[in-house]
Scaffold this active site. Structure first.
Site, mmCIF file in Angstrom:
data_model
loop_
_atom_site.group_PDB
_atom_site.id
_atom_site.type_symbol
_atom_site.label_atom_id
_atom_site.label_comp_id
_atom_site.label_asym_id
_atom_site.label_seq_id
_atom_site.Cartn_x
_atom_site.Cartn_y
_atom_site.Cartn_z
ATOM 1 N N ASP A 152 6.265 1.273 6.634
ATOM 2 C CA ASP A 152 4.793 1.126 6.394
ATOM 3 C C ASP A 152 3.988 2.048 5.425
ATOM 4 O O ASP A 152 3.564 3.012 5.705
ATOM 5 C CB ASP A 152 4.005 1.167 7.809
ATOM 6 C CG ASP A 152 2.709 0.782 7.771
ATOM 7 O OD1 ASP A 152 2.427 0.129 7.145
ATOM 8 O OD2 ASP A 152 1.905 1.099 8.949
ATOM 9 N N GLU A 164 4.123 -6.110 3.523
ATOM 10 C CA GLU A 164 4.192 -5.373 4.952
ATOM 11 C C GLU A 164 5.516 -5.916 5.513
ATOM 12 O O GLU A 164 6.232 -6.706 5.249
ATOM 13 C CB GLU A 164 3.182 -5.687 5.928
ATOM 14 C CG GLU A 164 1.879 -5.282 5.755
ATOM 15 C CD GLU A 164 1.485 -3.702 5.687
ATOM 16 O OE1 GLU A 164 2.365 -2.977 6.433
ATOM 17 O OE2 GLU A 164 0.214 -3.411 5.385
ATOM 18 N N HIS A 174 0.861 -1.035 -0.090
ATOM 19 C CA HIS A 174 -0.207 -0.028 -0.043
ATOM 20 C C HIS A 174 0.715 1.235 0.124
ATOM 21 O O HIS A 174 2.066 1.307 0.417
ATOM 22 C CB HIS A 174 -1.004 0.009 1.113
ATOM 23 C CG HIS A 174 -0.238 0.078 2.414
ATOM 24 N ND1 HIS A 174 -0.249 1.278 3.221
ATOM 25 C CD2 HIS A 174 0.248 -0.774 3.353
ATOM 26 C CE1 HIS A 174 0.387 1.290 4.367
ATOM 27 N NE2 HIS A 174 0.547 -0.319 4.492
ATOM 28 N N GLU A 208 -5.111 1.413 2.724
ATOM 29 C CA GLU A 208 -5.015 0.479 3.703
ATOM 30 C C GLU A 208 -4.938 0.961 5.282
ATOM 31 O O GLU A 208 -5.524 0.380 6.246
ATOM 32 C CB GLU A 208 -3.771 -0.113 3.505
ATOM 33 C CG GLU A 208 -3.327 -1.745 4.395
ATOM 34 C CD GLU A 208 -2.821 -1.388 5.806
ATOM 35 O OE1 GLU A 208 -2.815 -2.169 6.574
ATOM 36 O OE2 GLU A 208 -2.163 -0.210 6.030
ATOM 37 N N GLU A 209 -4.535 2.109 5.475
ATOM 38 C CA GLU A 209 -4.312 2.712 6.955
ATOM 39 C C GLU A 209 -5.681 2.988 7.435
ATOM 40 O O GLU A 209 -5.998 3.447 8.586
ATOM 41 C CB GLU A 209 -3.579 3.902 6.879
ATOM 42 C CG GLU A 209 -1.873 3.612 6.493
ATOM 43 C CD GLU A 209 -1.262 2.738 7.496
ATOM 44 O OE1 GLU A 209 -2.054 2.445 8.697
ATOM 45 O OE2 GLU A 209 -0.255 2.512 7.413
ATOM 46 N N HIS A 258 4.267 4.343 12.004
ATOM 47 C CA HIS A 258 3.303 5.330 12.601
ATOM 48 C C HIS A 258 3.994 6.113 13.528
ATOM 49 O O HIS A 258 3.265 7.119 14.383
ATOM 50 C CB HIS A 258 2.225 4.688 13.349
ATOM 51 C CG HIS A 258 1.080 3.826 12.598
ATOM 52 N ND1 HIS A 258 0.170 3.366 12.771
ATOM 53 C CD2 HIS A 258 1.518 3.383 11.156
ATOM 54 C CE1 HIS A 258 -0.655 2.601 11.981
ATOM 55 N NE2 HIS A 258 0.338 2.568 10.862
#
Length: 419
Positions: free
Chosen positions: A141, A200, A112, A175-176, A387
Site C-alpha cells: 500500500d 491498489e 500513490h 492518499e493516506e 498499515h
C-alpha cells in the site's frame, strides 16, 4: 522490427480468450526481477504522508524512472486543497507522467507514494524477499502499484507498442490522508480519459479486481462543559464527559447492514486531571457508505440525535467531514473487468471481480466522480498487511500474471478490442 510488432499485434487480436500471447508473456517474465529491484528502491525511501523530505526524495526518484521510459514528466504542486481537520500545512508534490502514442484512446493509471508510517519505522521491516513474499513498509500500500505501472510501460516500450493516444500516470503523495491536494486533479483527469486503472493491491486470499470502494466520512463531537472541583464542589460544574458519553451511546445504532452504512466511534478524550470535572470532551466516529446519497442520511441522523441532551447546560457541537466518496460500480467498469477476466484465462487463471465494496476507500472514487467511463480498482499485485509494521508483503508469484494482464489490457483498449 516493424514486421515483428505487426505480428505481435495480430497475435494479440487473434488470441483474446485463448492461449497467452507469447511476446507479452516473455516480457512479463523478463520484468519480474527488475520489478523486485524497483520495489527495493521505492520501499527504501520512507515516505509518510507528512514526511516532506521523504516524499520529495521519492517523487524525484519516480520522476527520473518515468523520464528514462520517455515520458513528459511534471512535478505537480497540490492545488484546490480540500481542508480537513487533519490536513497538514505541507502536502507532497504529485508526479504526472505523460506518454503520447499514435492512437486515440486516453488511459489514466493512478497509484500513490505516501504511506501511513513514521520516519524510522522502516528499520523494523526493511525490504527483503522470503520465498514467495517480498516484505517492506508500504510495499503493498501502494509502492507495488508504482512499480507495476513502471514495468508495464517498460514492457510496452520493449514491444514497440504505442497505439494509445495518451497514457497518463499520476502518482500522488496524500492518499493516506484522504487526498486533500490531489482529489481535484484526479477527478479532472478521470473525466478527461476514456478509462482509469487504479493500482491498489489485490488480495492474497483472492486474486481480484474491484468495481466498488467505500466512501469515508468522519463525525467529530465536541462538548463544552464547566470545570469545578471533583471532590468539594462537583455540582458547580457541567460534566462534559457525561454528556459526551450520552451522545455516543445514543448514536451507537446508526450502522445499517442492509445499506452498507457503518458508523463506529473510535477515538475519545476528556478532562485534564483526576480531581477536576471535565470542561471539554471530544469523540470521533468513522463512517463508511456505499452510495454518495447515504452521506446525507447519516449526517441528518446525527444532527437530530445531538438535540437530545443529558445535561442541558452543556454545549454540543458536531462536525461532519465527507473525506472520500464511494466508488459505485458502473456498466462500463463491469465490461472492462469482464474483459480482464478473459485475459487472465489466457494464463489459466481466474480473476474475481468484486461489485460490492469491502470497506476501504481509494482514489479511484475521485477518478469516477465526474464521469461514467470505466474506473476499475486493484490492478496491483496481490498483497497483505497494509498499515502493519510487522508483516506487510506482496506475493512474488503475482508479478508475472499482473504485468501480463496490464500490458494486454492497455493494448486491447488502445486497439478497440475491449469494451
Amino acid at each position: 522490427m516493424r514486421l515483428f510488432i505487426a505480428l505481435v499485434l495480430m497475435v494479440v487480436a487473434a488470441c483474446a480468450g485463448a492461449e497467452p500471447v507469447d511476446a507479452v508473456l516473455q516480457q512479463a517474465r523478463a520484468n519480474k526481477e527488475p520489478l523486485l529491484a524497483t520495489l527495493k528502491d521505492l520501499v527504501s525511501v520512507e515516505s509518510g504522508s507528512r514526511d516532506s523530505e521523504g516524499l520529495s526524495k521519492l517523487a524525484a526518484l519516480i520522476a527520473a524512472r518515468f523520464r528514462q521510459l520517455g515520458a513528459e514528466v511534471e512535478l505537480v504542486e497540490p492545488a484546490n486543497i480540500y481542508k480537513m481537520e487533519d490536513t497538514p500545512a505541507s502536502i507532497g508534490k504529485m508526479v504526472r507522467a505523460t506518454f503520447k502514442g499514435s492512437g486515440k484512446k486516453k488511459l489514466l493509471l493512478i497509484a500513490h507514494m505516501d504511506t501511513v508510517y513514521l520516519r524510522g519505522m522502516l528499520a523494523r521491516q526493511p525490504f527483503r524477499v522470503d520465498g514467495e513474499r517480498a516484505y517492506g513498509l508500504g510495499i503493498a500500500d501502494d509502492k507495488q502499484g508504482i512499480a507495476v505501472i513502471l514495468h508495464m510501460i517498460a514492457m510496452l516500450k520493449s514491444l514497440g507498442f504505442a497505439e494509445y493516444g495518451t497514457l497518463t500516470a499520476l502518482i500522488n503523495a496524500d492518499e493516506e490522508i484522504s487526498s486533500p491536494g490531489s482529489r481535484s486533479l484526479i477527478a479532472r483527469l478521470g473525466k478527461e480519459h476514456d478509462a482509469t486503472l487504479s493500482f491498489e493491491s489485490s488480495r492474497v486470499e483472492a486474486d481480484k479486481l474491484a468495481l466498488a470502494t467505500a466512501g469515508i466520512a468522519s463525525v467529530v463531537l465536541r462538548v463544552q462543559g464547566k470545570a469545578s472541583h471533583a471532590g468539594s464542589s462537583p455540582e458547580r460544574g457541567v460534566n462534559a464527559l457525561y454528556e459526551l458519553s450520552h451522545q455516543i451511546l445514543q448514536m451507537r445504532d446508526l450502522s445499517d447492514r442492509s445499506t452498507g452504512v457503518k458508523m463506529n466511534w473510535t477515538v475519545a478524550r476528556a478532562g485534564t486531571n483526576r480531581n477536576v470535572i471535565p470542561e471539554l470532551a471530544e469523540a470521533t466516529a468513522d463512517v463508511r457508505v456505499l452510495r454518495v446519497a447515504d452521506y446525507d442520511g447519516v449526517e441528518r441522523a446525527v444532527r437530530e440525535r445531538i438535540k437530545k441532551q443529558l445535561i442541558p447546560e452543556a454545549k454540543v457541537e458536531m462536525l461532519f467531514e465527507r473525506r472520500r466518496p464511494p466508488l459505485e460500480a458502473s456498466s462500463a467498469s463491469a465490461a472492462m473487468a469482464k474483459h480482464a477476466q478473459s485475459i487472465y484465462r489466457e494464463l489459466g487463471m481466474e480473476l474475481v471481480v468484486d461489485t460490492v465494496a469491502e470497506g476501504g476507500g481509494t482514489d479511484a472514487a475521485f477518478a469516477a466522480l465526474e464521469t461514467k467511463n470505466a474506473v476499475v480498482e486493484r490492478f496491483g499485485l496481490r498483497g497483505y498487511g497494509a498499515h502493519s509494521t510487522e508483516d506487510e508483503y506482496v506475493l512474488v508469484s503475482s508479478i508475472e500474471p499482473r504485468l501480463y494482464l496490464l500490458a494486454r489490457m492497455i493494448m486491447d483498449i488502445s486497439q478497440g478490442n475491449s469494451p
